[in-house]
Design an enzyme around this catalytic site. Structure first.
Site, PDB file in Angstrom:
ATOM      1  N   THR A  90       0.631  -1.527   0.275  1.00 53.84           N
ATOM      2  CA  THR A  90       0.152  -0.147   0.329  1.00 53.84           C
ATOM      3  C   THR A  90       0.951   1.033  -0.005  1.00 53.84           C
ATOM      4  OG1 THR A  90      -0.449  -0.448   2.361  1.00 53.84           O
ATOM      5  CG2 THR A  90      -2.271  -0.399   0.468  1.00 53.84           C
ATOM      6  N   ASP A  91       2.351   1.491   0.913  1.00 52.38           N
ATOM      7  CA  ASP A  91       3.322   2.175   0.611  1.00 52.38           C
ATOM      8  C   ASP A  91       3.288   3.119  -0.109  1.00 52.38           C
ATOM      9  OD1 ASP A  91       2.656   3.280   2.848  1.00 52.38           O
ATOM     10  OD2 ASP A  91       4.095   1.881   3.909  1.00 52.38           O
ATOM     11  N   HIS A  92       4.374   1.688  -1.355  1.00 53.87           N
ATOM     12  CA  HIS A  92       4.269   1.637  -2.555  1.00 53.87           C
ATOM     13  C   HIS A  92       3.529   1.936  -3.868  1.00 53.87           C
ATOM     14  CE1 HIS A  92       7.407  -1.273  -1.605  1.00 53.87           C
ATOM     15  NE2 HIS A  92       8.695   0.158  -2.179  1.00 53.87           N
ATOM     16  N   GLY A 148       2.225   5.766  -3.680  1.00 51.58           N
ATOM     17  CA  GLY A 148       2.811   6.791  -3.563  1.00 51.58           C
ATOM     18  C   GLY A 148       2.910   6.902  -5.342  1.00 51.58           C
TER      19      GLY A 148
END
Length: 398
Positions: free
Chosen positions: A168-170, A173
């Site tokens: 989810t972080d990637h 981004g």
């Protein structure tokens, strides 16, 4: 050949992963990315283990190439004034702060647009700024859990598992970069900037994709399917004599080719397996037949045989094998980056975006903490030495 974003300046108020990953992508595409860091050690990723070189974290290095670092205390009015001066010369402000923090620091879009009506503000946060959970701490693990991703990951009857990368972080981004590029395009027509928000939770829900569609249609909550696929079969890992490989023979031509390769009387001409729908109905029986067949040869023998007959297949690489795979190297997906501050040339994943008319190979040194503070104040903002010295004495900069 020029970089396509070389006339765009980005101020990144980012920590750890989602924001810095977005900033890195923009930097790869040529943007001038200035990383705003706090005086209390800067981005906490600078202290992330397990690997360090001369005190610099490899984690930080991997996510912060193509950036400059300036240390500003945004809690001080003097530090904010420097930030506002930078906003006047910039196109984008990118952050991944908790909702309410930009307002507290007075760097939210409503404030920044007074200094630059063309500024685009992009915030990556957990649950959005106007939801019941907006106040909650949010990390990738929480998003994968609450957003349903962990319920789909792992083996049937096994415990829920987190994906091996912070998905989810990637992806948040990447969504942030998408929103920023769309806002830059819109600004060409309107002359105005705008506010963008990318919640991590929304990102996880969006990644549920067709699984969400199935659930919303049927009302059923599916569980994990291991290495397989709920709709497609064969489309999974199979155990060989000495390990595992993956195959995809769900389309008729590939299924026919697989049957020929396996030369199995249990498969060839069996009405249970003639169609995709039938193979799904008799999934358990089919997988047992495949397991028995693939156990007779090694992984390498199967890969050669399957490839020769046009059946989609692949080895299951560990990271060392994946990063040294001929395809990885041919695509320039492992690049050398020189860290001038510590005298280290290290390797990192490259940029997957390949463009015919613009360069996508900008891989400059990740910055030391505050490395570019004085240079930016002198050359970009044209501050006199006396003002810089005063800001340093006030500890507004470092």
């Amino acid at each position: 050949m020029k970089h396509c974003l070389q006339d765009i300046r980005v101020l990144e108020v980012g920590q750890v992963l989602a924001g810095p990953y977005a900033g890195m992508i923009l930097g790869d595409l040529g943007a001038d990315v200035i990383k705003i860091e706090s005086p209390d050690g800067g981005d906490s990723a600078r202290r992330t283990p397990p690997h360090f070189y001369k005190g610099e974290s490899i984690y930080f290095m991997t996510l912060n190439r193509n950036k400059k670092s300036i240390v500003l205390d945004l809690n001080q009015e003097e530090g904010r004034e420097v930030f506002y001066d930078l906003v006047k010369t910039s196109d984008v402000v990118l952050d991944n702060l908790r909702p309410g923090v930009p307002e507290k620091l007075k760097i939210n879009h409503e404030v920044l647009s007074r200094y630059n009506p063309k500024i685009i503000s992009c915030s990556i946060n957990g649950y959005g700024s106007d939801t019941p959970d907006s106040h909650k701490p949010s990390f990738d693990l929480m998003m994968q859990a609450q957003g349903g991703g962990m319920s789909l990951t792992g083996e049937p009857e096994g415990p829920p598992l987190r994906m091996g990368v912070s998905i989810t972080d990637h992806v948040a981004g990447i969504y942030a970069v998408t929103g920023i590029l769309a806002a830059l395009h819109a600004r060409e027509h309107t002359g105005r900037g705008q506010k963008i928000e990318v919640p991590l939770f929304s990102t996880m829900i969006s990644l549920l994709s067709y699984e969400a569609g199935f659930c919303l249609y049927s009302g059923e909550a599916p569980g994990p399917v291991g290495s397989g696929h709920r709709s497609l079969i064969p489309y999974n890992a199979v155990k060989t004599k000495d390990g595992y490989i993956v195959i995809d023979a769900h389309l008729p031509k590939f299924w026919s080719a697989l049957c020929q390769v396996l030369d199995s009387k249990a498969l060839t001409g069996n009405p249970k397996f003639e169609s995709l729908q039938a193979r799904n109905t008799y999934r358990k029986e089919l997988l047992e037949i495949l397991d028995e067949a693939f156990a007779k040869r090694t992984s390498q023998q199967w890969l050669e045989l399957l490839e020769a007959n046009g059946v989609p297949c692949a080895p299951i690489n560990d990271l060392r094998a994946a990063l040294n795979d001929p395809a990885t190297l041919a695509l320039n997906m492992v690049v050398d980056i020189e860290h001038k501050g510590v005298g280290l040339t290290f390797k990192a994943p490259g940029n997957p975006i390949r463009m015919s008319e613009s360069r996508g190979d900008k891989f400059s040194s990740p910055p030391l903490l505050g490395e570019h503070t004085e240079n930016i104040l002198k050359e970009l903002l044209e501050y006199p030495d006396e003002k810089i010295q005063r800001l340093r004495q006030q500890k507004s900069i470092r």
